[in-house]
Scaffold this motif. Structure first.
Motif, PDB file in Angstrom:
ATOM      1  N   ASP A   1      69.923  -6.737  -3.852  1.00 13.83           N
ATOM      2  CA  ASP A   1      69.152  -6.056  -2.822  1.00 13.83           C
ATOM      3  C   ASP A   1      67.997  -5.300  -3.483  1.00 13.83           C
ATOM      4  N   ARG A   2      67.264  -4.555  -2.683  1.00 14.67           N
ATOM      5  CA  ARG A   2      66.067  -3.892  -3.213  1.00 14.67           C
ATOM      6  C   ARG A   2      66.421  -2.808  -4.223  1.00 14.67           C
TER       7      ARG A   2
ATOM      8  N   ARG B   1      61.103 -12.049   0.492  1.00  8.30           N
ATOM      9  CA  ARG B   1      60.863 -11.351   1.741  1.00  8.30           C
ATOM     10  C   ARG B   1      61.261 -12.266   2.897  1.00  8.30           C
TER      11      ARG B   1
ATOM     12  N   ARG C   1      63.969  -3.547  -9.859  1.00 11.97           N
ATOM     13  CA  ARG C   1      63.474  -2.575  -8.888  1.00 11.97           C
ATOM     14  C   ARG C   1      62.010  -2.855  -8.526  1.00 11.97           C
TER      15      ARG C   1
ATOM     16  N   GLY D   1      60.598 -11.923  -6.137  1.00 12.90           N
ATOM     17  CA  GLY D   1      60.742 -11.079  -4.962  1.00 12.90           C
ATOM     18  C   GLY D   1      60.853 -11.922  -3.714  1.00 12.90           C
TER      19      GLY D   1
ATOM     20  N   GLY E   1      61.875  -5.888  -6.268  1.00 14.05           N
ATOM     21  CA  GLY E   1      62.511  -5.638  -4.972  1.00 14.05           C
ATOM     22  C   GLY E   1      61.674  -4.769  -4.065  1.00 14.05           C
ATOM     23  N   GLN E   2      60.775  -3.935  -4.589  1.00 16.32           N
ATOM     24  CA  GLN E   2      60.010  -2.996  -3.777  1.00 16.32           C
ATOM     25  C   GLN E   2      58.530  -3.343  -3.704  1.00 16.32           C
TER      26      GLN E   2
ATOM     27  N   GLU F   1      66.160  -7.211   4.722  1.00 13.00           N
ATOM     28  CA  GLU F   1      65.756  -6.279   3.677  1.00 13.00           C
ATOM     29  C   GLU F   1      65.147  -7.051   2.511  1.00 13.00           C
ATOM     30  N   PRO F   2      64.177  -6.453   1.815  1.00 14.93           N
ATOM     31  CA  PRO F   2      63.647  -7.120   0.609  1.00 14.93           C
ATOM     32  C   PRO F   2      64.765  -7.368  -0.401  1.00 14.93           C
TER      33      PRO F   2
END
Length: 823
Positions: free
Chosen positions: A325-326, A401, A369, A399, A372-373, A405-406
């Motif tokens: 997850d992100r 999308r 991180r 990444g 993910g963001q 959730e990213p």
């Protein structure tokens, strides 16, 4: 040819039947003429004419089937060429004289028709590969078939299969097949175009394999249907980006559907080599187009349609994939990822950083991180896994999308088998490099020992027993001989020592050392010997084989004693030596690629010393590797065994014997020596003459680049009454010959700067064909004879004593004079 052979008797029988009918008709016509005319002269004339015509017709009829049979029996090579025209293989046919009789177009294209197997040249190690081809051809003539692997030619690596064929086994069929490197990512494209691609499409994920320039290599049927309207359309060669469009919010749609279709999330996975040797921007990529509403296993999104199918499909992919997850929490990892990360069969850790070594944790956490963001992009980074910290691997990050959730997609190729092969190659390379180093050190050290031993001998000639210096000189010589024994062990490991092979029976060698072994084992260790029946003879140096057996026995004794000390035993144990016969069929059943198919006599040495630790099995044959305490072993025992066995043409394997409970009970060494198929025993290769009482003197040309060795040899030969002329290299030695001085013998070193010994000897033989040559060297005599390839040469190994070189020179001169008298 069988049909042609059958045609002849059938035609012969038909011809005889027809001839009989014609003869009967002729006889009947003659009888009718006699009955009508009663004229004897007329009847005789008519009958004679018919007889001549019948004989002519009979001979003509006989010649026609014979010519037909002869034409049918000739081989039709055009038919053979058509039969061997097979895609993907170069095929050639040779006869007993190794002449090329037939070849298909692939063979002519890749190898030409100038040379026939086994005389083909290869790019690397041409001479060595030529010997392999020759030996393989002999094996095929003898056994019916043979194979070779990894022969480089024309930028390809070839595997060769040789088969004996023909009614009289008079031909060899050579099949050359190019070998291709196994690519763990090569089947992804076909998988996406097949059933896995349809399952992904059903789950809302379309797939395509794209080249670095954006051209499609293959695509799933669902991708083809949405991009072109036809699920069977072939999109290979089309531009991937041209099939997609985006809106002002950078949402991606299929160009055919436009905004009426569902938006897609593009995931770009570069299929780069895990070793990092793929040039930047040169890797193909796996493109995943995910419907924006698809969720995976509760990772996010409103739609859960197709979740079980998608997860099941990802588990079957050969590429290791994991999702976080992100915040970097691991959500899923397929079996390929777990296997590559070294966590197969264990629970999934909370974070990807738990998979790597301490120094890489921070970098991996920051990267996950960031992807993910941040924006949806992809890259890769080098990491070191905790399961294998010595081998850096490439981890892909992308990444994602559109899954609610990213998220971050991680990719990791399973290189377990590739890593194992790399370790094997590295171990073999290291053993070869260490062997070359050991041989070079031993060769140079032999020159030093030759001088030390020689000067000791010269000093002992001036001192008598009881002299104050006599014992000191003897001690120096004794320690020098010990050092010479050490160099022989190094040369044995590097397979450069001088062997005196003989044809012998292995049980006889074991019997020779049995009494010595019993004393070495002591009273607490039982020694048992078992021999198989019908053992084939082997060709090896008996003294070196005795050294092999003694070294293995001493190693077993030390292992038993060490195991007893660790377990609190009383020091008792058992050593068993057994000989066993292995036929070619037995070797085939073993299924090993290391030992060529053939007949072998094996020596199996097994002890009860607790076995060899797994982490030591790959190192025990390395020189100077020992588990004994400091000062209790040189680490050359098993390396010497390894070198002697390999130089004798054999193979040695080490493993652990197991008790009834399946635990290691002791070490087991198995030595395979090829059976020598010859009716008459061969003499040991090398000089067979003995040093005779030679008192004729002579003029000797001594060529040696080491000053100390040259000085010792000169003084030794001068004391024996020889006239000695010295030279420091090959050029100077050739100048001495060119000055017109009459020499009886040339004594020369082999390896010298500038012109070496063999090159000088060849030039001397052009001027003086009958000049005897004696080479001095620390390398193996058999190896030198194969490399030098000069007739009627003699050899003396270094280090040698004053007496040994004097006796050798006398023996060579004596043999030379006897040869002159006989001629």
């Amino acid at each position: 040819m069988n049909e042609a052979a059958d045609i002849a008797p059938r035609r012969g029988g038909t011809m005889l039947a027809e001839t009989g009918l014609v003869a009967a008709a002729l006889a009947l016509s003659v009888l009718l003429i006699w009955l009508v005319t009663r004229e004897a002269l007329l009847v005789l004339s008519y009958g004679g004419a018919l007889a001549v015509l019948g004989a002519t017709a009979f001979l003509f009829a006989r010649r026609q089937p014979a010519e037909a049979v002869q034409a049918a029996s000739a081989p039709d090579w055009a038919v053979t060429v058509a039969a061997i025209e097979q895609p993907g293989a170069a095929i050639a046919i040779t006869d007993r004289a190794n002449r090329l009789t037939c070849a298909n177009s692939a063979f002519a294209k890749d190898f030409g028709v100038t040379h026939a197997p086994p005389g083909l040249a290869f790019e690397e190690g041409a001479t060595g590969k030529l010997d392999l081809m020759t030996r393989a051809a002999r094996s095929a003539w003898r056994d019916g078939s043979a194979t070779l692997e990894r022969l480089a030619h024309g930028g390809k690596e070839w595997s060769v299969a040789i088969t004996r064929a023909g009614l009289a086994d008079e031909y060899l069929v050579w099949r050359f097949v190019p070998q291709e490197e196994n690519d763990p990512l090569a089947d992804i494209g076909s998988a996406m175009a097949g059933l896995p691609g349809r399952i992904l499409s059903h789950a809302g994920i379309e797939t395509a394999l794209v080249r670095p320039d954006g051209v499609i290599l293959s695509a799933g049927k669902g991708f083809a249907e949405r991009a072109s309207g036809d699920p069977g359309a072939t999109l290979a060669g089309q531009d991937f980006a041209g099939l997609l469009v985006s809106d002002e919010r950078d949402r991606i749609y299929f160009a055919r559907e436009g905004r009426t279709g569902s938006p897609q999330t593009l995931v770009h996975i570069p299929l780069e080599s895990p070793d990092g040797d793929t040039p930047p921007g040169q890797a193909n990529a796996l493109m995943l187009l995910l419907d924006a509403g698809v969720g995976i296993g509760g990772w996010g999104g409103d739609s859960q349609a197709g979740t079980p199918q998608l997860q099941a499909l990802l588990e079957q992919l050969p590429l290791g994939l994991a999702m976080t997850d992100r915040d970097g929490h691991l959500l899923f990892a397929n079996p390929a990822f777990q296997r590559a990360a070294g966590i197969e069969g264990r629970p999934l850790p909370p974070y990807p950083s738990d998979l790597v070594v301490k120094d890489d944790k921070t970098a991996l956490s920051d990267a996950v991180r960031r992807y993910g963001q941040g924006p949806a992009n992809s890259s890769d980074m080098a990491i070191r896994l905790r399961a294998n910290p010595e081998e850096p691997v490439s981890l892909g990050l992308a990444g994602v999308r559109g899954l609610g959730e990213p998220a971050v997609l991680l990719s990791l190729a399973d290189t377990t088998e590739e890593t194992r092969l790399k370790r094997q190659v590295a171990q073999a390379t290291k053993m070869q490099a260490v062997g070359q180093l050991a041989g070079g050190v031993a060769h140079d050290f032999n020159n030093v020992l030759t001088a030390i031993i020689g000067y000791c001998d010269l000093m002992l000639l001036r001192h008598t027993p009881g002299d104050s210096d006599y014992d000191d000189i003897q001690q120096i010589k004794a320690n020098s001989n010990r050092a010479a024994s050490l160099t022989r062990q190094l040369l044995a490991f590097s397979r450069q020592q001088t062997l005196r092979p003989e044809v012998l029976q292995l049980p006889d060698v074991v019997a020779e050392v049995s009494q010595l072994l019993k004393r070495l084992m002591g009273e607490k260790i039982e020694f048992h010997v078992h021999h198989d029946r019908n053992l084939g003879p082997v060709r090896a140096d008996p003294q070196q084989l005795e050294q092999v057996i003694v070294n293995l026995a001493v190693n077993a004794r030390d292992a038993i004693q060490d195991h007893s000390d660790k377990t609190g035993g009383d020091g008792t144990g058992q050593l068993t030596m057994a000989t066993h016969r292995f036929s070619a069929a037995d070797i085939r059943r073993l299924g090993t690629d290391i030992v060529p198919v053939g007949d072998y006599t094996a020596l199996i040495v097994e002890d009860t010393g607790g076995g060899i630790p797994q982490d030591h099995l790959g190192k025990i044959f390395e020189p100077f590797f020992t588990t004994k305490e400091m000062g209790k072993g040189t680490g050359l025992g098993l390396s010497t065994v390894y070198g002697i066995v390999k130089q004798s043409g054999g193979f040695i394997f080490a493993d652990n014997a197991q008790d009834r409970s399946g635990r290691p009970s002791g070490a087991r060494f198995t030595i395979y020596l090829p059976v020598h198929h010859s009716e008459e025993p061969l003499e040991a290769k090398g000089e067979s003459e003995t040093a005779s009482e030679w008192s004729g003197g002579g003029h000797v040309l001594l060529v040696e680049d080491e000053d100390m060795v040259r000085a010792v040899a000169e003084r030794a030969l001068t004391r024996q009454g020889y006239q000695v002329t010295t030279a420091s290299d090959g050029e100077e030695g050739l100048e001495r010959i060119g000055e017109g001085t009459q020499f009886d013998l040339v004594v020369s070193d082999v390896v010298m700067p500038g012109m070496d010994g063999p090159a000088m000897a060849r030039e001397i033989r052009k001027l003086l064909p009958d000049m005897p040559v004696l080479f001095m060297s620390g390398y193996a005599e058999e190896q030198l004879r194969n490399e030098i390839d000069i007739e009627d040469i003699h050899f003396i190994p270094k280090p040698f004593s004053v007496q040994q070189i004097s006796d050798k020179v006398a023996a060579v001169l004596s043999a030379s004079k006897q040869s002159i008298h006989r001629s």
